[in-house]
Design a protein around this motif. Structure first.
Motif, PDB file in Angstrom:
ATOM      1  N   GLU A 173      28.604  41.394  27.948  1.00 41.26           N
ATOM      2  CA  GLU A 173      27.977  41.568  29.401  1.00 41.26           C
ATOM      3  C   GLU A 173      28.371  40.376  30.199  1.00 41.26           C
ATOM      4  N   GLY A 174      27.980  40.312  31.436  1.00 44.19           N
ATOM      5  CA  GLY A 174      28.487  39.346  32.415  1.00 44.19           C
ATOM      6  C   GLY A 174      29.536  39.550  33.019  1.00 44.19           C
ATOM      7  N   SER A 175      29.822  38.608  34.126  1.00 44.51           N
ATOM      8  CA  SER A 175      31.099  38.909  34.839  1.00 44.51           C
ATOM      9  C   SER A 175      31.705  37.572  35.180  1.00 44.51           C
ATOM     10  N   VAL A 176      32.906  37.348  35.729  1.00 40.57           N
ATOM     11  CA  VAL A 176      33.459  36.134  36.211  1.00 40.57           C
ATOM     12  C   VAL A 176      33.511  36.263  37.797  1.00 40.57           C
ATOM     13  N   HIS A 177      33.168  35.166  38.322  1.00 38.57           N
ATOM     14  CA  HIS A 177      33.249  34.986  39.825  1.00 38.57           C
ATOM     15  C   HIS A 177      34.156  33.782  39.846  1.00 38.57           C
ATOM     16  N   LEU A 178      35.187  33.736  40.849  1.00 37.83           N
ATOM     17  CA  LEU A 178      36.119  32.852  41.150  1.00 37.83           C
ATOM     18  C   LEU A 178      35.659  32.050  42.400  1.00 37.83           C
ATOM     19  N   VAL A 179      36.013  30.879  42.219  1.00 41.22           N
ATOM     20  CA  VAL A 179      35.608  29.873  43.433  1.00 41.22           C
ATOM     21  C   VAL A 179      37.002  29.000  43.567  1.00 41.22           C
ATOM     22  N   SER A 180      37.535  28.962  44.726  1.00 43.47           N
ATOM     23  CA  SER A 180      38.957  28.309  45.194  1.00 43.47           C
ATOM     24  C   SER A 180      38.619  27.770  46.476  1.00 43.47           C
ATOM     25  N   MET A 181      39.525  26.609  46.502  1.00 45.04           N
ATOM     26  CA  MET A 181      39.609  25.704  47.940  1.00 45.04           C
ATOM     27  C   MET A 181      41.133  25.616  48.111  1.00 45.04           C
ATOM     28  N   ALA A 182      41.422  26.290  49.102  1.00 44.43           N
ATOM     29  CA  ALA A 182      42.793  26.152  49.457  1.00 44.43           C
ATOM     30  C   ALA A 182      43.087  26.350  51.178  1.00 44.43           C
ATOM     31  N   PRO A 183      44.321  25.832  51.376  1.00 49.25           N
ATOM     32  CA  PRO A 183      44.539  25.629  52.954  1.00 49.25           C
ATOM     33  C   PRO A 183      45.229  27.133  53.360  1.00 49.25           C
ATOM     34  N   ASN A 184      45.089  27.464  54.570  1.00 49.79           N
ATOM     35  CA  ASN A 184      45.729  28.537  55.245  1.00 49.79           C
ATOM     36  C   ASN A 184      45.372  30.013  54.695  1.00 49.79           C
ATOM     37  N   ASN A 185      43.933  29.823  54.048  1.00 43.15           N
ATOM     38  CA  ASN A 185      43.510  31.066  53.331  1.00 43.15           C
ATOM     39  C   ASN A 185      44.389  31.630  52.301  1.00 43.15           C
ATOM     40  N   GLU A 186      44.789  30.823  51.455  1.00 44.58           N
ATOM     41  CA  GLU A 186      45.777  31.006  50.367  1.00 44.58           C
ATOM     42  C   GLU A 186      44.961  31.971  49.315  1.00 44.58           C
ATOM     43  N   ARG A 187      45.354  33.236  49.204  1.00 51.43           N
ATOM     44  CA  ARG A 187      44.611  33.937  48.109  1.00 51.43           C
ATOM     45  C   ARG A 187      45.529  34.360  46.935  1.00 51.43           C
ATOM     46  N   SER A 188      46.743  33.738  46.865  1.00 53.64           N
ATOM     47  CA  SER A 188      47.628  34.368  45.737  1.00 53.64           C
ATOM     48  C   SER A 188      47.122  34.079  44.427  1.00 53.64           C
ATOM     49  N   GLY A 189      46.462  32.992  44.159  1.00 52.83           N
ATOM     50  CA  GLY A 189      46.069  32.541  42.755  1.00 52.83           C
ATOM     51  C   GLY A 189      44.808  33.621  42.624  1.00 52.83           C
ATOM     52  N   LEU A 190      43.866  33.678  43.596  1.00 54.68           N
ATOM     53  CA  LEU A 190      42.556  34.635  43.498  1.00 54.68           C
ATOM     54  C   LEU A 190      43.193  36.086  43.061  1.00 54.68           C
ATOM     55  N   ALA A 191      43.971  36.524  43.847  1.00 52.27           N
ATOM     56  CA  ALA A 191      44.358  37.782  43.802  1.00 52.27           C
ATOM     57  C   ALA A 191      44.950  38.086  42.139  1.00 52.27           C
ATOM     58  N   THR A 192      45.591  36.927  41.733  1.00 53.46           N
ATOM     59  CA  THR A 192      45.994  37.359  40.405  1.00 53.46           C
ATOM     60  C   THR A 192      44.857  37.302  39.219  1.00 53.46           C
ATOM     61  N   ALA A 193      44.030  36.201  39.465  1.00 47.35           N
ATOM     62  CA  ALA A 193      42.784  36.468  38.737  1.00 47.35           C
ATOM     63  C   ALA A 193      41.778  37.556  38.596  1.00 47.35           C
ATOM     64  N   LEU A 194      41.748  38.069  40.081  1.00 45.97           N
ATOM     65  CA  LEU A 194      41.169  39.513  40.381  1.00 45.97           C
ATOM     66  C   LEU A 194      41.847  40.450  39.665  1.00 45.97           C
ATOM     67  N   ALA A 195      43.253  40.657  39.745  1.00 42.35           N
ATOM     68  CA  ALA A 195      43.840  41.410  38.799  1.00 42.35           C
ATOM     69  C   ALA A 195      43.701  41.516  37.418  1.00 42.35           C
ATOM     70  N   MET A 196      43.386  40.379  36.657  1.00 38.79           N
ATOM     71  CA  MET A 196      43.109  40.128  35.592  1.00 38.79           C
ATOM     72  C   MET A 196      41.784  40.697  34.963  1.00 38.79           C
ATOM     73  N   GLY A 197      40.908  40.697  35.868  1.00 41.86           N
ATOM     74  CA  GLY A 197      39.659  41.360  35.534  1.00 41.86           C
ATOM     75  C   GLY A 197      38.501  40.612  36.069  1.00 41.86           C
ATOM     76  N   ALA A 198      38.576  39.419  36.877  1.00 42.72           N
ATOM     77  CA  ALA A 198      37.594  38.787  37.444  1.00 42.72           C
ATOM     78  C   ALA A 198      36.774  39.763  38.417  1.00 42.72           C
ATOM     79  N   ALA A 199      35.588  39.484  38.674  1.00 42.90           N
ATOM     80  CA  ALA A 199      34.843  40.547  39.496  1.00 42.90           C
ATOM     81  C   ALA A 199      34.577  40.276  40.872  1.00 42.90           C
ATOM     82  N   SER A 200      34.843  39.042  41.527  1.00 39.98           N
ATOM     83  CA  SER A 200      34.593  38.673  42.652  1.00 39.98           C
ATOM     84  C   SER A 200      35.215  37.110  43.031  1.00 39.98           C
ATOM     85  N   ALA A 201      35.277  36.778  44.178  1.00 44.07           N
ATOM     86  CA  ALA A 201      35.561  35.353  44.365  1.00 44.07           C
ATOM     87  C   ALA A 201      35.181  34.892  45.729  1.00 44.07           C
TER      88      ALA A 201
END
Length: 245
Positions: free
Chosen positions: A9-37
C-alpha cells in the motif's frame, strides 16, 4: 517504489527543483512507477544556496498530507554540499538519517544500515523521518513501455517560489546565507610522520592524527585558516589531505 511494493500500500510522490522546467528526471521516475510529482522551477531561484534549496523543497514536501518517509540522495552532481537532506529534516522538524545503504520499513519504524568507514551501523528511527541514501543503495528498475505511456498522464504540479510562500528577497542570490569568500587550489606538499597533537588558538582547534604535511606553504595555509576563522573546528586527517592536497 520497492518499499511501497513490499508494504502492499501507499504511493511515491516526487519533488524536484530544477531550472527551465526540466522534467526529464521526473519523467523517468514516473515511468518507473511513481504516482505524481511536484516540480519547483522559477528564474528567481538562480543562485540559490543549499539552505534556500532545502527550504523550498521542504515547503513543497509539507504541502503533501500524510508523508511517512522522505528519501533523498546524498548530494547533487553540481553543488556537492551534502547538506540539503539534513537541512530539509531540520526545516520540517523531522529526524534525519544519512548515508543509508539499506532501508527496511517495519510498522511505524524504519530500519537503516548506515554506511561508515568501518562497515555500517544498524539504526532504527520512528516515522516520519528523512533518509539520505548512498550510491548503489538499490538497483534502479527499467521503465517499461506501458510505464512510459502511463507517465504522460500522471500529475506534475509546477510550483514557483511565490507559490511556496517565498518572496524575491528570500531566494536566489539575494536570499543566500552562504557566501563563497575565496576559492583556491593548494599545492600538494610532502607528508612526514609526526605525533598526534592538537594545536589550539583561541577557540579554534586543529587536530592531526599523526600525518601532517610540512613545508612553509602548508604552515602558512594553517595560519591563515586559524587567523581568519571566527569560530569552529578544523579536522585534518590523511583522508582529508589526500582529497584536498
Amino acid at each position: 517504489l520497492q518499499l511501497v511494493d513490499k508494504a502492499g500500500e501507499g504511493s511515491v510522490h516526487l519533488v524536484s527543483m530544477a531550472p527551465n522546467n526540466e522534467r526529464s528526471g521526473l519523467a523517468t521516475a514516473l515511468a518507473m512507477g511513481a504516482a505524481s510529482a511536484t516540480l519547483i522551477s522559477d528564474p528567481a531561484l538562480l543562485g540559490s544556496d543549499a539552505l534556500t534549496t532545502a527550504k523550498l523543497l521542504a515547503a513543497a514536501i509539507a504541502e503533501r498530507d500524510g508523508i511517512d518517509l522522505v528519501i533523498s540522495g546524498s548530494e547533487s552532481s553540481d553543488g556537492y554540499t551534502g547538506t540539503v537532506p539534513t537541512q530539509i529534516a531540520a526545516v520540517l522538524d523531522l529526524p534525519s538519517i544519512t548515508a543509508a545503504k539499506a532501508i527496511t520499513v517495519d510498522g511505524g519504524q524504519v530500519q537503516i544500515q548506515r554506511q561508515t568507514n568501518a562497515g555500517y551501523d544498524d539504526v532504527t528511527c520512528s516515522l516520519p523521518c528523512v533518509v539520505s541514501v548512498t550510491a548503489g543503495v538499490v538497483e534502479p528498475r527499467y521503465p517499461s513501455f506501458k510505464g512510459i505511456m502511463a507517465a504522460k498522464s500522471k500529475p506534475v504540479d509546477e510550483r514557483t517560489s511565490a507559490d511556496l510562500g517565498f518572496d524575491a528577497g528570500q531566494v536566489g542570490w539575494q536570499g543566500d546565507e552562504l557566501v563563497a569568500v575565496r576559492l583556491h587550489l593548494p599545492s600538494r606538499v610532502p607528508f612526514h610522520n609526526a605525533p598526534s597533537r592538537t594545536i589550539e588558538r583561541g577557540n579554534i582547534s586543529l587536530w592531526s592524527d599523526g600525518k601532517i604535511p610540512v613545508g612553509e606553504l602548508w604552515s602558512r595555509q594553517i595560519d591563515d585558516a586559524l587567523n581568519s576563522a571566527a569560530a569552529g573546528l578544523l579536522l585534518v586527517t590523511p583522508a582529508f589531505l589526500d582529497s584536498n592536497f
